[in-house]
Write an enzyme that holds these catalytic residues in place. Structure first.
Site, mmCIF file in Angstrom:
data_model
loop_
_atom_site.group_PDB
_atom_site.id
_atom_site.type_symbol
_atom_site.label_atom_id
_atom_site.label_comp_id
_atom_site.label_asym_id
_atom_site.label_seq_id
_atom_site.Cartn_x
_atom_site.Cartn_y
_atom_site.Cartn_z
ATOM 1 N N CYS A 35 0.825 -1.219 0.000
ATOM 2 C CA CYS A 35 0.000 0.000 0.000
ATOM 3 C C CYS A 35 0.854 1.264 0.000
ATOM 4 C CB CYS A 35 -0.918 0.017 1.219
ATOM 5 S SG CYS A 35 -2.187 -1.248 1.152
ATOM 6 N N ASP A 37 2.854 2.470 2.415
ATOM 7 C CA ASP A 37 3.223 2.991 3.735
ATOM 8 C C ASP A 37 3.217 1.835 4.716
ATOM 9 O OD1 ASP A 37 3.377 5.835 3.457
ATOM 10 O OD2 ASP A 37 1.197 5.883 3.278
ATOM 11 N N CYS A 61 6.671 8.199 2.858
ATOM 12 C CA CYS A 61 7.121 9.504 2.375
ATOM 13 C C CYS A 61 7.664 10.349 3.530
ATOM 14 C CB CYS A 61 5.956 10.214 1.713
ATOM 15 S SG CYS A 61 4.590 10.437 2.856
ATOM 16 N N CYS A 105 -0.766 9.916 7.154
ATOM 17 C CA CYS A 105 0.494 9.557 7.827
ATOM 18 C C CYS A 105 0.364 9.715 9.340
ATOM 19 C CB CYS A 105 1.644 10.432 7.313
ATOM 20 S SG CYS A 105 1.941 10.214 5.559
#
Ligand code: FES
Length: 283
Positions: A35, A37, A61, A105
């Site tokens: 996915c 992450d 990221c 995130c």
């Protein structure tokens, strides 16, 4: 290029507490490489039951790295009960904010923390929200996770849900169901508002007043402030004077006076009593 704050860039360039505690007390693993992450969080407790050390390993990221890094700083020194109350919004606030498209995130950090605490408490290495039914097969997101993220962040659109937990960001086949879930949570919140008004007694005792003020803050004020990166804490009630402190982005906001009068005081007058006034406690 995303418009990241200096704090995001600092934690991205110099991430704190990277690694894995081998003799950990709790471990949380969320996301997946497929996915895009993934995050593993481990923590170690001291003799008093506070988090003495926390480390993370992440694949993602700049904002995933920064969110994980700042999370380890936030939770060090906390008891597990305190750590359990850390929200994704607090993670974003400590970074000076995240672009909305990157809020997932901060949610991943909060989920890893929940999973690690659940692991320590003997409930496996799973999220409470994972017990729901998978709605988004592209990203493995369940209906319970979507309800939770909508409720905690006062979301109102499918696009926001995608930004906060990725659901809907792949093939898009789940968007209709996500829209239904958003509608369901928003509808329940409206129902709570009308129930709140209906249960207001004609004459308030002090205990009733305190309960209704706290309930109104939790259900009618806090979600709106969190949607803007802020929060609110009830400090005290003296007669008809309600003393509160604004937190997060709201604390530094130039519009704080407007927020206090047109949001906090207006809703307390509407849902509790029109004799109430609000005073802000400044640190
Ligand atoms: S099933 Fe949700 S984006 Fe594909």
């Amino acid at each position: 290029m995303w418009d990241y704050t200096d704090k995001v860039m600092d934690h991205f360039s110099n991430p704190r507490n990277v690694g894995r505690i081998e003799d950990y007390d709790g471990i949380g693993e969320v996301g997946s490489l497929a996915c895009g992450d993934a995050l593993t969080l481990t923590f170690k407790l001291d003799a008093k039951g506070c988090i003495a050390d926390a480390k993370f390993q992440t694949f993602g990221c700049a904002s995933a790295i920064a969110s994980s890094s700042v999370l380890t700083e936030i939770i060090k020194g906390m008891t597990l009960d305190e750590a359990q109350k850390v929200t994704n919004q607090q993670i974003a606030d400590r970074l000076g904010g995240l672009p909305e498209q990157k809020m997932h995130c901060s949610v991943m950090g909060q989920e890893a923390l929940e999973a690690a605490i659940a692991n320590y408490r003997g409930k496996g290495n799973t999220l409470p929200g994972k017990h729901g039914k998978v709605v988004c097969t592209c990203f493995g997101v369940t209906d319970e996770e979507i309800r939770k993220v909508v409720q905690e962040n006062a979301l109102t659109t499918v696009e926001q849900v995608t930004n906060f937990c990725k659901a809907g960001g792949g093939c898009g086949g789940c968007k209709e169901r996500i829209a239904e879930l958003v509608e369901e949570v928003v509808g329940q919140n409206k129902l709570k508002a009308s129930t709140l008004k209906a249960i207001r007694p004609a004459k308030l005792t002090n205990i009733h007043k305190i309960q209704l003020v706290q309930q109104t803050i939790n259900e009618q004020i806090r979600p709106a402030l969190r949607a803007d990166g802020g929060d609110i804490e009830l400090i005290d009630i003296e007669g008809d004077k309600v003393i509160v402190a604004l937190r997060g982005m709201c604390a530094q906001c130039k519009m704080a006076e407007f927020t206090m009068r047109d949001v906090v005081e207006a809703r307390l007058k509407e849902f509790v009593s029109d004799t109430l006034t609000v005073e802000e406690l400044k640190d």
